[in-house]
Design a protein around this motif. Structure first.
Motif, PDB file in Angstrom:
ATOM      1  N   GLY A 103       0.982  -0.925  -0.139  1.00 36.61           N
ATOM      2  CA  GLY A 103      -0.316  -0.242  -0.289  1.00 36.61           C
ATOM      3  C   GLY A 103       0.623   1.163  -0.159  1.00 36.61           C
ATOM      4  N   LEU A 104       1.531   1.724   0.518  1.00 39.93           N
ATOM      5  CA  LEU A 104       3.224   2.236   0.940  1.00 39.93           C
ATOM      6  C   LEU A 104       3.874   2.402  -0.526  1.00 39.93           C
ATOM      7  CD1 LEU A 104       3.654   2.381   4.761  1.00 39.93           C
ATOM      8  CD2 LEU A 104       1.860   3.834   3.787  1.00 39.93           C
ATOM      9  N   LEU A 105       4.209   1.208  -0.955  1.00 42.44           N
ATOM     10  CA  LEU A 105       5.208   1.804  -2.321  1.00 42.44           C
ATOM     11  C   LEU A 105       4.950   0.984  -3.568  1.00 42.44           C
ATOM     12  CD1 LEU A 105       8.362   0.024  -0.033  1.00 42.44           C
ATOM     13  CD2 LEU A 105       7.576   3.059  -0.387  1.00 42.44           C
ATOM     14  N   GLY A 106       3.651   0.600  -3.687  1.00 41.00           N
ATOM     15  CA  GLY A 106       3.005  -0.058  -4.816  1.00 41.00           C
ATOM     16  C   GLY A 106       2.466   0.353  -5.502  1.00 41.00           C
ATOM     17  N   TYR A 107       1.775   1.357  -4.984  1.00 44.35           N
ATOM     18  CA  TYR A 107       0.648   2.601  -5.548  1.00 44.35           C
ATOM     19  C   TYR A 107       2.060   3.340  -6.399  1.00 44.35           C
ATOM     20  CZ  TYR A 107      -2.362   6.013  -7.370  1.00 44.35           C
ATOM     21  OH  TYR A 107      -2.754   7.123  -7.585  1.00 44.35           O
TER      22      TYR A 107
END
Length: 328
Positions: free
Chosen positions: A52-56
Motif C-alpha cells: 500500500g505504501l510503496l506499490g501504488y
C-alpha cells in the motif's frame, strides 16, 4: 535323551542408513523448518502495508514515465499526453545522464569504502578498550545514528559557512593561511569532500556497532593459535578475523551502497535546493527535473532508471542473504 536347545541365530545385520545427500539434506532441513503457511500468514500484514505504501507510488511513477505531464496538464485539468519511450530516449541520449550516473557511482564507491574501513577500525578499537569506554562509544554513536539527516547536514553547513563557519576560523588561525570568507562549494572537489564527510560521519555508527557485534563471535582460541604460530596482528586480521566477518561485511557494505546511491538530502540542503550541474546525482536530478523544471514525466523516467539500478544491487544483497541462510 535330553534335548539340547540350539542357540538362536543372530539377527541379520541391517544395512546402515544412507546419509542424505547435500541437496536432499537441505530440502529436509527447509521442510522441517518451513512451518507450512505460518510464515506467510505472519508476514502478510507487513507485505500488505508495504504494497500500500510503496506499490501504488511505484506503479504511478512507472506509468507517468511514459507520459508528458507539465503545468498545462496539471493546472488545466487536461489529460497527460502519452509519449511512449520518448522520455527514456531523451535520458539515454543526453550526455548529462552519463555524467550524473558516473558522479553518483564515484561518490558511492568512495563513501562506502571510507565508511566500511573506518567503521571496521572503530569496531576493532571497541574490542580493545575498557567496557566502560566501549559503552560510552556506543552511546555516542547511537546519538549520531539517531540524528536526522536534515539536522546533521544543516549543522555541517553552518560549520563550513563562508562568513561565520568555525572551520574557516580555525584554519585561518594557522600561520600563512588565509581562509577568511572561503567558500567550500566554489570548487566541486572541496564541496564533494564536505558532502562525503557528512555521509561517512553519519554511516560509521551503524557499521561500527554491527561489526563490533560480529567481532564478539570470533573465537579467541583461533586468534591465540595464530599468534602462537607466529602470525602478526595484520596477518591475524586478514587470515582469521576478516574471513569470519565476511558475511556480515557483505551485508553492511551492500546496505551502505543502497543508502549512499540514493543520496539526496545532503546535496539538496548544502546547495539550498538548487544544486549546480557539478553537484547533481540521480536522486536530485530526478527531483529537479520534475519539480524545478515542471517536467514530471521526464523526472519520473529518471526515477525509474534509478530504481532499476538500485534493484541490481538489491538482487546481489538478497542473493547473499539466501546464501548465508543456507550456510546457517
Amino acid at each position: 535323551m535330553s534335548v539340547v536347545d540350539s542357540p538362536s541365530a543372530p539377527p541379520a545385520e541391517q544395512p546402515p542408513a544412507e546419509a542424505p545427500t547435500g541437496g536432499r539434506a537441505r530440502r529436509q532441513r527447509r521442510s522441517a523448518t518451513s512451518g507450512g503457511f505460518a510464515p506467510l500468514v505472519l508476514t502478510l500484514p507487513a507485505l500488505l502495508l508495504l504494497a500500500g505504501l510503496l506499490g501504488y507510488p511505484l506503479v504511478r511513477m512507472a506509468v507517468l514515465s511514459f507520459q508528458s505531464l507539465g503545468l498545462r496538464q496539471l493546472f488545466g485539468n487536461l489529460p497527460p499526453d502519452n509519449v511512449g519511450f520518448d522520455n527514456y530516449v531523451k535520458i539515454f541520449t543526453d550526455r548529462t545522464f552519463y555524467e550524473v550516473v558516473a558522479r553518483t557511482v564515484a561518490f558511492t564507491v568512495v563513501s562506502v569504502v571510507l565508511t566500511v574501513v573506518l567503521g571496521l577500525g572503530v569496531a576493532l578499537l571497541m574490542r580493545r578498550v575498557a567496557p566502560s569506554v566501549r559503552i560510552a562509544m556506543i552511546v555516542a554513536m547511537m546519538f549520531v545514528w539517531a540524528m536526522p539527516q536534515l539536522v546533521a547536514t544543516q549543522t555541517f553547513r553552518w560549520l563550513v559557512d563562508s562568513d561565520f563557519g568555525v572551520l574557516n576560523y580555525l584554519i585561518d588561525l594557522l600561520p600563512g593561511v588565509d581562509f577568511a570568507n572561503h567558500s567550500w562549494f566554489a570548487d566541486p572537489w572541496q564541496g564533494w569532500t564536505v558532502i562525503t564527510t557528512i555521509v561517512v560521519w553519519a554511516g560509521i555508527p551503524f557499521i561500527a556497532i554491527t561489526l563490533n557485534a560480529g567481532l564478539t563471535q570470533v573465537p579467541k582460541e583461533l586468534l591465540e593459535a595464530a599468534v602462537v604460530d607466529g602470525a602478526s596482528v595484520w596477518q591475524a586480521l586478514l587470515k582469521v578475523t576478516l574471513p569470519i566477518l565476511k558475511p556480515l561485511l557483505i551485508i553492511v557494505t551492500t546496505l551502505s551502497v543502497i543508502w549512499n546511491f540514493g543520496l539526496f538530502t545532503q546535496v539538496w540542503v548544502v546547495r539550498n535546493g538548487r544544486p549546480e550541474e557539478e553537484y547533481q546525482v540521480l536522486a536530485t536530478w530526478s527531483y529537479s527535473t520534475a519539480f524545478n523544471n515542471n517536467n514530471y514525466g521526464l523526472g519520473s523516467a529518471i526515477a525509474v532508471v534509478t530504481v532499476l539500478l538500485l534493484l541490481s544491487v538489491m538482487a546481489f544483497y538478497m542473493r547473499q542473504m539466501f546464501k548465508i541462510g543456507d550456510v546457517d
